[in-house]
Design an enzyme around this catalytic site. Structure first.
Site, PDB file in Angstrom:
ATOM      1  N   GLU A 116       1.797  -2.693  26.340  1.00 37.13           N
ATOM      2  CA  GLU A 116       1.642  -3.482  24.994  1.00 37.13           C
ATOM      3  C   GLU A 116       0.495  -2.737  23.981  1.00 37.13           C
ATOM      4  O   GLU A 116      -0.046  -3.350  23.110  1.00 37.13           O
ATOM      5  CB  GLU A 116       1.365  -4.872  25.235  1.00 37.13           C
ATOM      6  CG  GLU A 116       2.378  -5.586  26.033  1.00 37.13           C
ATOM      7  CD  GLU A 116       3.680  -5.792  25.164  1.00 37.13           C
ATOM      8  OE1 GLU A 116       4.157  -5.343  24.309  1.00 37.13           O
ATOM      9  OE2 GLU A 116       4.681  -6.218  26.057  1.00 37.13           O
ATOM     10  N   HIS A 139      -3.971 -10.444  25.865  1.00 34.69           N
ATOM     11  CA  HIS A 139      -2.501 -10.889  25.814  1.00 34.69           C
ATOM     12  C   HIS A 139      -2.382 -11.582  27.354  1.00 34.69           C
ATOM     13  O   HIS A 139      -2.553 -10.967  28.063  1.00 34.69           O
ATOM     14  CB  HIS A 139      -1.508 -10.088  25.585  1.00 34.69           C
ATOM     15  CG  HIS A 139      -0.096 -10.520  26.085  1.00 34.69           C
ATOM     16  ND1 HIS A 139       0.643 -11.415  25.469  1.00 34.69           N
ATOM     17  CD2 HIS A 139       0.626  -9.718  26.958  1.00 34.69           C
ATOM     18  CE1 HIS A 139       1.826 -11.418  26.122  1.00 34.69           C
ATOM     19  NE2 HIS A 139       2.061 -10.423  26.931  1.00 34.69           N
ATOM     20  N   HIS A 141       0.119 -14.712  29.625  1.00 32.88           N
ATOM     21  CA  HIS A 141       1.560 -15.849  29.854  1.00 32.88           C
ATOM     22  C   HIS A 141       0.825 -17.050  30.100  1.00 32.88           C
ATOM     23  O   HIS A 141       1.363 -17.601  31.326  1.00 32.88           O
ATOM     24  CB  HIS A 141       2.343 -15.177  30.967  1.00 32.88           C
ATOM     25  CG  HIS A 141       3.114 -13.825  30.693  1.00 32.88           C
ATOM     26  ND1 HIS A 141       3.323 -12.785  31.684  1.00 32.88           N
ATOM     27  CD2 HIS A 141       2.858 -13.138  29.422  1.00 32.88           C
ATOM     28  CE1 HIS A 141       3.804 -11.783  31.231  1.00 32.88           C
ATOM     29  NE2 HIS A 141       3.280 -11.751  29.851  1.00 32.88           N
ATOM     30  N   GLU A 169     -10.515 -30.592  20.175  1.00 35.81           N
ATOM     31  CA  GLU A 169     -11.045 -29.478  20.046  1.00 35.81           C
ATOM     32  C   GLU A 169     -10.389 -28.526  19.081  1.00 35.81           C
ATOM     33  O   GLU A 169     -11.051 -27.333  18.458  1.00 35.81           O
ATOM     34  CB  GLU A 169     -11.263 -28.680  21.374  1.00 35.81           C
ATOM     35  CG  GLU A 169     -11.987 -29.510  22.240  1.00 35.81           C
ATOM     36  CD  GLU A 169     -13.426 -28.902  22.003  1.00 35.81           C
ATOM     37  OE1 GLU A 169     -14.397 -29.625  21.873  1.00 35.81           O
ATOM     38  OE2 GLU A 169     -13.642 -27.720  22.208  1.00 35.81           O
ATOM     39  N   HIS A 210       7.526 -16.054  26.152  1.00 41.57           N
ATOM     40  CA  HIS A 210       6.787 -15.019  26.793  1.00 41.57           C
ATOM     41  C   HIS A 210       5.521 -15.311  26.989  1.00 41.57           C
ATOM     42  O   HIS A 210       4.909 -15.283  27.957  1.00 41.57           O
ATOM     43  CB  HIS A 210       6.856 -13.681  25.895  1.00 41.57           C
ATOM     44  CG  HIS A 210       6.360 -12.426  26.477  1.00 41.57           C
ATOM     45  ND1 HIS A 210       7.010 -11.313  26.446  1.00 41.57           N
ATOM     46  CD2 HIS A 210       5.240 -12.313  26.869  1.00 41.57           C
ATOM     47  CE1 HIS A 210       6.245 -10.547  27.190  1.00 41.57           C
ATOM     48  NE2 HIS A 210       5.306 -10.884  27.486  1.00 41.57           N
TER      49      HIS A 210
HETATM   50  O1  2HA Z   1       1.576  -5.959  30.526  1.00 34.14           O
HETATM   51  O2  2HA Z   1       2.588  -8.956  29.856  1.00 34.14           O
HETATM   52  O3  2HA Z   1       4.207  -8.109  27.913  1.00 34.14           O
HETATM   53  C1  2HA Z   1       2.814  -6.691  30.776  1.00 34.14           C
HETATM   54  C2  2HA Z   1       3.176  -7.887  29.784  1.00 34.14           C
HETATM   55  C3  2HA Z   1       4.045  -7.224  28.703  1.00 34.14           C
HETATM   56 ZN    ZN Z   2       3.587 -10.205  28.394  1.00 35.63          ZN
END
Ligand code: 2HA
Ligand code: ZN
Length: 271
Positions: A116, A139, A141, A169, A210
């Site tokens: 990414e 980033h 999940h 909050e 995602h």
């Molecule tokens: O790095 O999370 O979006 C792996 C991921 C791709």
């Molecule tokens: Zn990801």
């Protein structure tokens, strides 16, 4: 004589953050990635910045970032392993012109930055243009945040309004709201571009089905933004399907914003 980079405060904080996120269950397998813009003078205490390193193709140009140094998790690497072996699982790159980057340290054994990379660098460029103190793109999940994208409207005003109500909050931490993107193929320049476009307006961007991106002036700030969204999403998922009999009204959200001298995203409260 250079100092040992494995003892650098910025590296320790970065690797500890990866461990925290792993333990929270937000970064299974090779999920998630972080990039942290470093101070060149500070890095110079640890690395010889005049030595030349392996050149890689970034796949796109980021003119306003040329010369800047970033510590970035490696593609295919597991957050679980970052703290144990930062030199294999992360690396430091200098952005060059012409869509190239130079590896100054790390990615041992032939690795390279996250898949990414595009979303990160394009987002850094947008956030830096808004705020010179900006440093971090993160980033992951985050589980309940992802879950929420399966059962809630992806309209970003509605998505934000629901979260604002799910924990007091939220209005204090992200009065500027959350951007939401529909599902797209990840790891591409296309998703990088639309993510960065959202980052012009928001410090948080949800990728439906995602994960989430957070931006901050520090690792703590980016983490704290994501953590707050995830907590509120957890409350939402916990009460989902149960009739809501007590909530926070728009008038109360406005009172909260006023009490903290914050300005909620224009037009996102019905007053
Ligand atoms: O790095 O999370 O979006 C792996 C991921 C791709
Ligand atoms: Zn990801």
């Amino acid at each position: 004589m250079k100092k040992n980079i494995l003892e650098a405060g910025f590296l320790r904080e970065f690797t500890r953050t990866c461990s925290n996120m792993y333990r929270l269950g937000w970064d299974e397998r090779n999920g998630g990635n972080i990039s942290y813009m470093l101070d060149e003078k500070e890095v110079g205490e640890y690395l010889d910045l005049s030595a030349s390193g392996r050149i890689i193709d970034a796949g796109f140009e980021a003119p306003t970032l040329v010369g800047k140094l970033f510590l970035i998790t490696g593609t295919g690497r597991y957050f679980k392993n970052v703290e144990l072996d930062p030199e294999t699982n992360t690396g430091i790159v200098r952005i060059l012109d012409g869509g190239k980057a130079e590896i100054l340290w790390g990615y041992a054994g032939g690795g390279r930055p996250t898949s990414e990379f595009a979303a990160h660098l394009m987002s850094h460029a947008e956030r830096l243009a808004k705020d010179p103190a900006h440093r971090v793109i993160m980033h992951c999940h985050a589980t309940n945040t992802v879950a929420m994208t399966y059962v809630h409207s992806l309209d970003e005003r509605e998505f934000t309004r629901t979260l604002w109500r799910m924990a007091t909050e939220c209005m204090v931490v992200f009065p500027d709201g959350i951007g939401v993107l529909p599902w797209m193929v990840c790891g591409t320049n296309e998703i990088g571009r639309v993510t960065a476009d959202k980052m012009r307006e928001f410090r948080l961007v949800v990728w439906a089905n995602h994960g989430i991106f957070g931006a901050g002036t520090s690792l703590d700030e980016a983490f704290g933004l994501i953590e707050t969204v995830e907590k509120a999403a957890q409350v939402y998922i916990s009460v989902l399907g149960t009739p809501i009999i007590n909530t926070i009204s728009d008038k109360q959200l406005k009172e909260l914003a006023d009490a903290f001298h914050l300005v909620p995203k224009a037009g996102w409260l019905d007053l």
